[in-house]
Design a protein around this motif. Sequence first.
Motif, mmCIF file in Angstrom:
data_model
loop_
_atom_site.group_PDB
_atom_site.id
_atom_site.type_symbol
_atom_site.label_atom_id
_atom_site.label_comp_id
_atom_site.label_asym_id
_atom_site.label_seq_id
_atom_site.Cartn_x
_atom_site.Cartn_y
_atom_site.Cartn_z
ATOM 1 N N ALA A 294 -20.125 -41.732 23.430
ATOM 2 C CA ALA A 294 -20.478 -39.922 22.968
ATOM 3 C C ALA A 294 -20.280 -39.656 21.693
ATOM 4 O O ALA A 294 -18.987 -40.093 21.260
ATOM 5 C CB ALA A 294 -19.776 -39.101 24.401
ATOM 6 N N PRO A 295 -19.466 -38.383 21.354
ATOM 7 C CA PRO A 295 -19.823 -37.834 19.532
ATOM 8 C C PRO A 295 -18.099 -38.133 19.901
ATOM 9 O O PRO A 295 -17.091 -37.791 21.048
ATOM 10 C CB PRO A 295 -19.546 -36.371 19.213
ATOM 11 N N ARG A 296 -17.579 -38.544 18.918
ATOM 12 C CA ARG A 296 -16.133 -38.693 18.261
ATOM 13 C C ARG A 296 -15.198 -37.471 19.564
ATOM 14 O O ARG A 296 -15.818 -35.948 18.954
ATOM 15 C CB ARG A 296 -15.442 -38.777 17.252
ATOM 16 N N HIS A 297 -13.861 -37.544 18.744
ATOM 17 C CA HIS A 297 -13.365 -36.413 19.948
ATOM 18 C C HIS A 297 -12.738 -34.740 18.596
ATOM 19 O O HIS A 297 -12.638 -35.366 17.607
ATOM 20 C CB HIS A 297 -12.102 -36.644 20.370
ATOM 21 N N ASP A 298 -12.780 -33.825 19.389
ATOM 22 C CA ASP A 298 -12.420 -32.818 18.840
ATOM 23 C C ASP A 298 -10.431 -32.784 18.866
ATOM 24 O O ASP A 298 -10.232 -32.556 19.420
ATOM 25 C CB ASP A 298 -13.421 -30.813 18.386
ATOM 26 N N ALA A 299 -9.981 -33.165 17.678
ATOM 27 C CA ALA A 299 -7.911 -33.566 17.602
ATOM 28 C C ALA A 299 -7.573 -32.196 18.554
ATOM 29 O O ALA A 299 -6.939 -31.865 18.448
ATOM 30 C CB ALA A 299 -7.989 -33.994 16.507
ATOM 31 N N ASN A 300 -7.925 -31.092 17.232
ATOM 32 C CA ASN A 300 -7.573 -29.567 16.646
ATOM 33 C C ASN A 300 -8.288 -28.822 18.381
ATOM 34 O O ASN A 300 -7.151 -28.402 19.021
ATOM 35 C CB ASN A 300 -8.389 -28.419 15.938
ATOM 36 N N GLN A 301 -9.296 -29.421 18.814
ATOM 37 C CA GLN A 301 -9.395 -28.690 20.318
ATOM 38 C C GLN A 301 -8.928 -29.504 21.665
ATOM 39 O O GLN A 301 -8.269 -28.928 22.143
ATOM 40 C CB GLN A 301 -10.944 -28.266 20.615
ATOM 41 N N GLU A 302 -8.446 -30.557 21.783
ATOM 42 C CA GLU A 302 -7.905 -30.901 21.861
ATOM 43 C C GLU A 302 -6.098 -31.190 22.012
ATOM 44 O O GLU A 302 -5.578 -30.808 23.133
ATOM 45 C CB GLU A 302 -8.203 -33.036 21.880
ATOM 46 N N LEU A 303 -5.534 -30.699 21.114
ATOM 47 C CA LEU A 303 -4.203 -29.846 20.882
ATOM 48 C C LEU A 303 -4.297 -28.909 21.808
ATOM 49 O O LEU A 303 -3.257 -28.118 22.067
ATOM 50 C CB LEU A 303 -3.393 -30.440 19.484
ATOM 51 N N MET A 304 -5.527 -27.817 21.723
ATOM 52 C CA MET A 304 -5.086 -27.013 21.900
ATOM 53 C C MET A 304 -5.140 -26.305 23.507
ATOM 54 O O MET A 304 -4.883 -26.429 23.875
ATOM 55 C CB MET A 304 -6.569 -25.925 21.299
ATOM 56 N N ALA A 305 -6.206 -27.717 24.122
ATOM 57 C CA ALA A 305 -6.034 -27.514 25.932
ATOM 58 C C ALA A 305 -4.889 -28.551 25.874
ATOM 59 O O ALA A 305 -3.987 -28.281 27.226
ATOM 60 C CB ALA A 305 -7.292 -28.478 25.623
ATOM 61 N N GLN A 306 -4.121 -29.247 25.174
ATOM 62 C CA GLN A 306 -3.137 -30.095 26.206
ATOM 63 C C GLN A 306 -1.582 -28.920 25.245
ATOM 64 O O GLN A 306 -1.250 -28.637 27.041
ATOM 65 C CB GLN A 306 -2.538 -31.583 24.705
#
Length: 565
Positions: A294-306
């Motif tokens: 799958a496409p690489r993770h979106d670091a900024n979106q991951e931090l927002m979800a965390q």
Amino acid sequence: MVVANRADPMPPPQLHRFRPRMRDALRGYDRRRLLADLGAGVTVAIVALPLALAFAIASGVKPEQGLITAVVAGLLISALGGSTVQIGGPAGAFIVIVYGIVARYGVANLLIATVMAGALMFALGLFKLGVMIRYIPVSIVIGFTNGIAVLIALSQLRDLMGLQTGKMPGDFFAVVATLARHLDSFNPYAFAIGAGCVVLLALWPRRPGHVLSRVPGPIVALVVLTLLAWGFKLPVETIASRFGELPRGLPPVVLPSFSWETVQRLAIPALTIALLGAIESLLCARVADGLITAPRHDANQELMAQGVANMVAPFFGGIPATGTIARTITNVKAGATSPVAGIVHAVVLLAVLLAAAPLAGLIPLAALAGILMFVAWNMFEGHQFSRLRLFSPGYRLLMLGTFTLTIVFDLTVAVEVGLVLSCIFFIWRMGQLFSVRPHVAPPGTALPEGVQAFELYGSLFFGAVGKIEALPEQLPAGTRAVVLEMQRLVLMDSSGLDALVQMQRTLQRQGVALVLANVNEQPLALMRKTGFEAELGAENIVPSVAAAFGDDARPPAGLPPGSAP
């Protein structure tokens, strides 16, 4: 109408668009993928159940708080995150941090600090600062990870050996002293259960294709050892005997009372939670990227979800959460294709909390200690210490220093000192790369009498200005002019420019002219902006060293008459 000479207003900073990976991952979603995600979600939930209980108990909070965190934070991280397969929940890396906060500030303030940390993590993602986490040197990450592994193992010795110590302190030396004082309460039955758990987990088949590898080892160990302790009425401490019966379902939403003074007092703990959570989640997401197509993770979106997960979970009594490598890898190996698997994992854990919570009270604490001992063993990267001889002294100092400070003090002090030392080492290394070398004239040419030429290499910044400041004192007697060839000077900061200004004034007092040759764009723009070009004289900034010698039969203004070759 455009107003002349009026600067355009600065554009507002671009914020990261909130776009969970779920939206893209569900394109073309079909029954086959749904069944794969259902199977993966159930598998991960089975693995997460004992870990959530063990992490909560080791962190100094109630066991149900670990399950609540896995349910609430796990659901939000999967639904809103920037990774396709990452699983969130309580993590072993947080044990030492959470235990220290609880011991010093109490559980209520832990919840407030977690909400504050969530807000910080959300802000990091919103302002697109997720990439900044990658700038933390790997030596620091390895150092504090190994330090946390040692502290986790140390914190589990009490339950592993069944010692009757009462509440454990949070300080390393105090923990060691407390364990030593209570060795006479050693419980051989508890130790047998804990050691048996570690052995079972170590020997449990993990090779793909083995029939037993499909069943998570922690669940097998937990069920078998719980049945043994219950069936033989072994005199060991259980979850129910220490904490009472686990409540069914999620607790009501409660907001702990707080004040501005409390927020100020919890700033450092909140920053610690946010920093560690961001590092752990993005490291985990990077590991997952290497296992899927799958496409690489979106670091900024991951931090927002965390951030959202850590802001919401404490209202239900949850503790800090982040991405977890072991559960994420289990999710991938179980065949997950989308964040739906993580949502299923949270729903299954909620069902366990609603229907089977009382059964968890029978679990021996020594068995959970054995699971955490195995987790600590897997976290500890002993081979990194044997490889230290291959790296520079600076790398060794950073890693060993962070490792030691994590154990003796805490993670905040370790990371702060590590980052300061890494900055100092970086500045020193960059300063060493800058050099001032005598200019070598092309064959058939020679420098005019009384002219000294030097070439500048690298970056002239605050860590390297000493080499420029010392140059006037090194000039031989009779020097009438100094030419600095700057073609290989790629960067100059304000400190470097100030050193150049002071050098020019010193030379001027000595009756020595200064000429700059072949100046690159960035240093030249800084000279013009600060007025140094006008002070030096634009005629003394020439395109080449040859031009400084007066090839056009008229030497530059900075050189005394008769300097042309």
